[in-house]
Design a protein around this motif. Structure first.
Motif, PDB file in Angstrom:
ATOM      1  N   TYR A  54      -8.140 -35.558 -80.878  1.00 46.98           N
ATOM      2  CA  TYR A  54      -9.508 -35.048 -80.759  1.00 46.98           C
ATOM      3  C   TYR A  54     -10.512 -35.814 -81.595  1.00 46.98           C
ATOM      4  O   TYR A  54     -11.699 -35.806 -81.285  1.00 46.98           O
ATOM      5  CB  TYR A  54      -9.606 -33.533 -80.974  1.00 46.98           C
ATOM      6  N   HIS A  56     -10.542 -39.066 -81.813  1.00 48.03           N
ATOM      7  CA  HIS A  56     -10.766 -40.350 -81.148  1.00 48.03           C
ATOM      8  C   HIS A  56     -11.960 -40.194 -80.207  1.00 48.03           C
ATOM      9  O   HIS A  56     -11.945 -39.353 -79.298  1.00 48.03           O
ATOM     10  CB  HIS A  56      -9.518 -40.761 -80.367  1.00 48.03           C
ATOM     11  N   ALA A  57     -12.994 -40.978 -80.410  1.00 50.13           N
ATOM     12  CA  ALA A  57     -14.256 -40.818 -79.682  1.00 50.13           C
ATOM     13  C   ALA A  57     -14.097 -40.889 -78.166  1.00 50.13           C
ATOM     14  O   ALA A  57     -14.771 -40.172 -77.437  1.00 50.13           O
ATOM     15  CB  ALA A  57     -15.261 -41.864 -80.153  1.00 50.13           C
ATOM     16  N   ASN A  58     -13.223 -41.744 -77.666  1.00 51.67           N
ATOM     17  CA  ASN A  58     -13.102 -41.953 -76.222  1.00 51.67           C
ATOM     18  C   ASN A  58     -11.789 -41.428 -75.656  1.00 51.67           C
ATOM     19  O   ASN A  58     -11.295 -41.958 -74.666  1.00 51.67           O
ATOM     20  CB  ASN A  58     -13.252 -43.441 -75.900  1.00 51.67           C
ATOM     21  N   VAL A  59     -11.226 -40.391 -76.267  1.00 53.30           N
ATOM     22  CA  VAL A  59      -9.952 -39.867 -75.778  1.00 53.30           C
ATOM     23  C   VAL A  59     -10.122 -39.371 -74.346  1.00 53.30           C
ATOM     24  O   VAL A  59     -11.157 -38.821 -73.981  1.00 53.30           O
ATOM     25  CB  VAL A  59      -9.403 -38.759 -76.707  1.00 53.30           C
ATOM     26  N   LYS A  60      -9.132 -39.621 -73.531  1.00 49.83           N
ATOM     27  CA  LYS A  60      -9.182 -39.254 -72.116  1.00 49.83           C
ATOM     28  C   LYS A  60      -8.137 -38.188 -71.807  1.00 49.83           C
ATOM     29  O   LYS A  60      -7.110 -38.089 -72.479  1.00 49.83           O
ATOM     30  CB  LYS A  60      -8.914 -40.478 -71.251  1.00 49.83           C
ATOM     31  N   SER A  63      -4.134 -38.435 -72.263  1.00 52.44           N
ATOM     32  CA  SER A  63      -3.699 -39.130 -73.479  1.00 52.44           C
ATOM     33  C   SER A  63      -2.745 -38.228 -74.246  1.00 52.44           C
ATOM     34  O   SER A  63      -2.876 -37.008 -74.224  1.00 52.44           O
ATOM     35  CB  SER A  63      -4.898 -39.457 -74.372  1.00 52.44           C
ATOM     36  N   LYS A  83     -11.179 -32.013 -71.097  1.00 52.53           N
ATOM     37  CA  LYS A  83     -12.328 -32.326 -71.963  1.00 52.53           C
ATOM     38  C   LYS A  83     -13.546 -31.753 -71.283  1.00 52.53           C
ATOM     39  O   LYS A  83     -13.755 -31.970 -70.099  1.00 52.53           O
ATOM     40  CB  LYS A  83     -12.511 -33.843 -72.100  1.00 52.53           C
TER      41      LYS A  83
END
Length: 121
Positions: A54, A56-60, A63, A83
């Motif tokens: 959570y 990580h700015a660009n977590v998809k 992941s 998200k």
């Protein structure tokens, strides 16, 4: 330190709902922990895996992060399942004490206006 205590307490409560087989009654934290197949160190390791996702700015969605605790042989994986806005939903699959049985826990974190991640479910 307070944030860790709050997160730990929330994880214990969420996990106890998964593991408890007794009727829902008010129980002291020590009893909840005693009934859980996961140790406090396992919860610490699980929380570190959550934070790696959570924060990580660009977590998809999709992941995941694996975690393990060599002291207890417990291991598992936490995966981003959704998200929405400033919130991230996570699903844990844990193998307490290295066993074949699994424990599943779902949690949701939302980033507050101050930038702090808070457990919302």
């Amino acid at each position: 330190m307070i944030k860790s205590a709050v997160l730990f307490s929330a994880l214990v409560v969420a996990t106890s709902a998964v593991f408890a087989v007794v009727p829902a009654t008010a129980k002291p934290l020590s009893r909840i922990l005693a009934q859980s197949p996961l140790s406090p160190a396992d919860f610490d390791t699980m929380r570190a895996a959550e934070a790696a996702l959570y924060e990580h700015a660009n977590v998809k969605v999709g992941s995941s992060v694996k975690w393990s605790n060599p002291q207890t042989r417990s291991y598992g994986v936490v995966k981003v399942t959704a998200k929405q806005g400033a919130c991230v939903s996570l699903a844990h699959t844990a193998h307490p004490n290295g066993g074949a049985s699994t424990a599943n826990v779902s949690r949701r974190f939302c980033k507050s206006a101050s930038g702090t991640w808070l457990l919302s479910q």
